[in-house]
Design a protein around this motif. Structure first.
Motif, PDB file in Angstrom:
ATOM      1  N   ILE A 117       0.838  -1.210   0.000  1.00 32.74           N
ATOM      2  CA  ILE A 117       0.000   0.000   0.000  1.00 32.74           C
ATOM      3  C   ILE A 117       0.868   1.254   0.000  1.00 32.74           C
ATOM      4  O   ILE A 117       0.617   2.193  -0.772  1.00 32.74           O
ATOM      5  CB  ILE A 117      -0.954  -0.016   1.217  1.00 32.74           C
ATOM      6  N   ARG A 118       1.913   1.278   0.855  1.00 31.08           N
ATOM      7  CA  ARG A 118       2.791   2.450   0.902  1.00 31.08           C
ATOM      8  C   ARG A 118       3.501   2.676  -0.432  1.00 31.08           C
ATOM      9  O   ARG A 118       3.580   3.808  -0.922  1.00 31.08           O
ATOM     10  CB  ARG A 118       3.816   2.301   2.031  1.00 31.08           C
ATOM     11  N   LYS A 119       4.018   1.600  -1.029  1.00 31.29           N
ATOM     12  CA  LYS A 119       4.737   1.741  -2.296  1.00 31.29           C
ATOM     13  C   LYS A 119       3.790   2.154  -3.410  1.00 31.29           C
ATOM     14  O   LYS A 119       4.137   2.984  -4.263  1.00 31.29           O
ATOM     15  CB  LYS A 119       5.441   0.411  -2.641  1.00 31.29           C
ATOM     16  N   LYS A 120       2.586   1.623  -3.414  1.00 32.40           N
ATOM     17  CA  LYS A 120       1.607   1.984  -4.447  1.00 32.40           C
ATOM     18  C   LYS A 120       1.253   3.463  -4.353  1.00 32.40           C
ATOM     19  O   LYS A 120       1.165   4.157  -5.369  1.00 32.40           O
ATOM     20  CB  LYS A 120       0.363   1.111  -4.292  1.00 32.40           C
ATOM     21  N   GLU A 121       1.068   3.956  -3.138  1.00 39.46           N
ATOM     22  CA  GLU A 121       0.775   5.378  -2.951  1.00 39.46           C
ATOM     23  C   GLU A 121       1.948   6.254  -3.380  1.00 39.46           C
ATOM     24  O   GLU A 121       1.761   7.309  -3.987  1.00 39.46           O
ATOM     25  CB  GLU A 121       0.406   5.653  -1.498  1.00 39.46           C
ATOM     26  N   ALA A 122       3.169   5.830  -3.078  1.00 39.81           N
ATOM     27  CA  ALA A 122       4.354   6.606  -3.461  1.00 39.81           C
ATOM     28  C   ALA A 122       4.493   6.674  -4.982  1.00 39.81           C
ATOM     29  O   ALA A 122       4.804   7.731  -5.541  1.00 39.81           O
ATOM     30  CB  ALA A 122       5.610   6.005  -2.839  1.00 39.81           C
ATOM     31  N   VAL A 123       4.249   5.570  -5.661  1.00 43.71           N
ATOM     32  CA  VAL A 123       4.331   5.557  -7.127  1.00 43.71           C
ATOM     33  C   VAL A 123       3.228   6.428  -7.718  1.00 43.71           C
ATOM     34  O   VAL A 123       3.447   7.170  -8.672  1.00 43.71           O
ATOM     35  CB  VAL A 123       4.250   4.110  -7.667  1.00 43.71           C
ATOM     36  N   TYR A 124       2.043   6.395  -7.133  1.00 40.98           N
ATOM     37  CA  TYR A 124       0.945   7.216  -7.640  1.00 40.98           C
ATOM     38  C   TYR A 124       1.240   8.704  -7.451  1.00 40.98           C
ATOM     39  O   TYR A 124       0.967   9.517  -8.344  1.00 40.98           O
ATOM     40  CB  TYR A 124      -0.373   6.841  -6.955  1.00 40.98           C
ATOM     41  N   ARG A 125       1.813   9.068  -6.304  1.00 41.16           N
ATOM     42  CA  ARG A 125       2.156  10.481  -6.081  1.00 41.16           C
ATOM     43  C   ARG A 125       3.217  10.945  -7.078  1.00 41.16           C
ATOM     44  O   ARG A 125       3.189  12.082  -7.536  1.00 41.16           O
ATOM     45  CB  ARG A 125       2.660  10.688  -4.654  1.00 41.16           C
ATOM     46  N   ALA A 126       4.154  10.070  -7.421  1.00 42.98           N
ATOM     47  CA  ALA A 126       5.246  10.455  -8.317  1.00 42.98           C
ATOM     48  C   ALA A 126       4.809  10.495  -9.783  1.00 42.98           C
ATOM     49  O   ALA A 126       5.272  11.347 -10.545  1.00 42.98           O
ATOM     50  CB  ALA A 126       6.423   9.496  -8.159  1.00 42.98           C
ATOM     51  N   THR A 127       3.926   9.602 -10.193  1.00 40.08           N
ATOM     52  CA  THR A 127       3.599   9.493 -11.624  1.00 40.08           C
ATOM     53  C   THR A 127       2.148   9.828 -11.958  1.00 40.08           C
ATOM     54  O   THR A 127       1.812   9.936 -13.129  1.00 40.08           O
ATOM     55  CB  THR A 127       3.870   8.060 -12.118  1.00 40.08           C
ATOM     56  N   LEU A 132       2.681   0.780 -10.325  1.00 42.57           N
ATOM     57  CA  LEU A 132       3.504  -0.082  -9.488  1.00 42.57           C
ATOM     58  C   LEU A 132       3.665  -1.441 -10.158  1.00 42.57           C
ATOM     59  O   LEU A 132       2.697  -2.043 -10.603  1.00 42.57           O
ATOM     60  CB  LEU A 132       2.866  -0.265  -8.107  1.00 42.57           C
ATOM     61  N   MET A 133       4.889  -1.905 -10.217  1.00 45.49           N
ATOM     62  CA  MET A 133       5.201  -3.226 -10.752  1.00 45.49           C
ATOM     63  C   MET A 133       5.844  -4.027  -9.627  1.00 45.49           C
ATOM     64  O   MET A 133       6.861  -3.612  -9.070  1.00 45.49           O
ATOM     65  CB  MET A 133       6.162  -3.121 -11.939  1.00 45.49           C
ATOM     66  N   VAL A 134       5.225  -5.147  -9.283  1.00 44.86           N
ATOM     67  CA  VAL A 134       5.746  -5.994  -8.206  1.00 44.86           C
ATOM     68  C   VAL A 134       6.402  -7.215  -8.836  1.00 44.86           C
ATOM     69  O   VAL A 134       5.783  -7.917  -9.641  1.00 44.86           O
ATOM     70  CB  VAL A 134       4.625  -6.411  -7.232  1.00 44.86           C
ATOM     71  N   LEU A 135       7.659  -7.434  -8.485  1.00 48.34           N
ATOM     72  CA  LEU A 135       8.391  -8.612  -8.946  1.00 48.34           C
ATOM     73  C   LEU A 135       8.362  -9.637  -7.819  1.00 48.34           C
ATOM     74  O   LEU A 135       8.860  -9.377  -6.729  1.00 48.34           O
ATOM     75  CB  LEU A 135       9.832  -8.242  -9.294  1.00 48.34           C
TER      76      LEU A 135
END
Length: 176
Positions: A117-127, A132-135
Motif C-alpha cells: 500500500i505504501r509503495k503503491k501510494e508513493a508511485v501514484y504520487r510520483a507518476t 507499481l510493478m511488483v516482482l
C-alpha cells in the motif's frame, strides 16, 4: 401397493354377525423407495459438480526485447521458507547500489500488505498513475501456499502489474 385385508374374523359359531370386525391395513413401501432412488439418481446425474477454481495467469512473452522498468516503480518481494518475506524497493540489479532489504512474514498481520500500500501510494504520487510493478520471486524452500497468498495480496490491493520471476543467487542468500 397398499392392501387392505377385509376378511372378517369368524365368531364362535362361525357366523359373520360378530359385534366388532377388525380390519388390518398393510402399506407396501417398495414403490416409495423405488421412487426415492429414481429421484436421487436423476438429481445426481443432472447436477453440475463443483468446478475446480483456478487463477488466470498471463505469462510474459518470450519474443522481443525485455521491457525496461524504472526502479522507482518497482517493488521486489522474495518469498522464503517458513512464510518469511524479504522485500526491497527497486529491481536490485545495480551492483553499485545494493538494495536495502527488509523482512516481514505472512504471520505478521498486514506486514506485506502495508508495504504494498505504501509503495503503491508513493508511485501514484510520483507518476499520477497506478504504475507499481511488483516482482515476485520464490526461494526453493518457499511453500506454494505463500505464492498463492502473495498473488491474493496483489488482487486485494488492486496491483495490476506483477510478475513471477526467477530468483538470483544473491537473493537466495537473504534467508540463510
Amino acid at each position: 401397493m397398499a392392501e387392505m385385508n377385509t376378511d372378517a374374523p369368524k365368531g364362535r359359531h362361525g357366523s359373520k354377525n360378530t359385534r366388532s370386525s377388525k380390519k388390518s391395513t398393510r402399506v407396501d413401501m417398495t414403490p416409495m423407495v423405488d421412487l426415492g432412488f429414481l429421484l436421487i439418481t436423476f438429481f445426481m446425474l443432472t447436477t453440475t459438480l463443483a468446478q475446480p477454481k483456478t487463477m488466470q495467469l498471463l505469462m510474459p512473452r518470450t519474443d522481443g526485447d525485455p521491457m525496461s522498468l524504472p526502479a522507482k516503480k518497482a517493488l521486489t518481494v522474495i518469498l522464503g521458507p517458513e512464510g518469511r518475506i524479504a522485500w526491497y524497493e527497486g529491481m536490485g540489479n545495480d551492483p553499485a547500489a545494493p538494495p536495502q532489504v527488509s523482512y516481514t512474514s505472512f504471520a505478521n498481520h498486514n506486514g506485506i500488505r502495508d508495504v504494498i500500500i505504501r509503495k503503491k501510494e508513493a508511485v501514484y504520487r510520483a507518476t499520477r498513475k497506478n504504475d507499481l510493478m511488483v516482482l515476485i520471486k520464490a526461494d526453493k524452500q518457499a511453500r506454494y501456499e505463500n505464492v498463492v497468498d502473495i498473488m491474493d495480496e496483489m488482487l486485494i490491493n488492486q496491483v495490476d502489474r506483477y510478475a513471477i520471476v526467477d530468483i538470483s543467487r544473491q537473493e537466495e542468500g537473504y534467508f540463510r
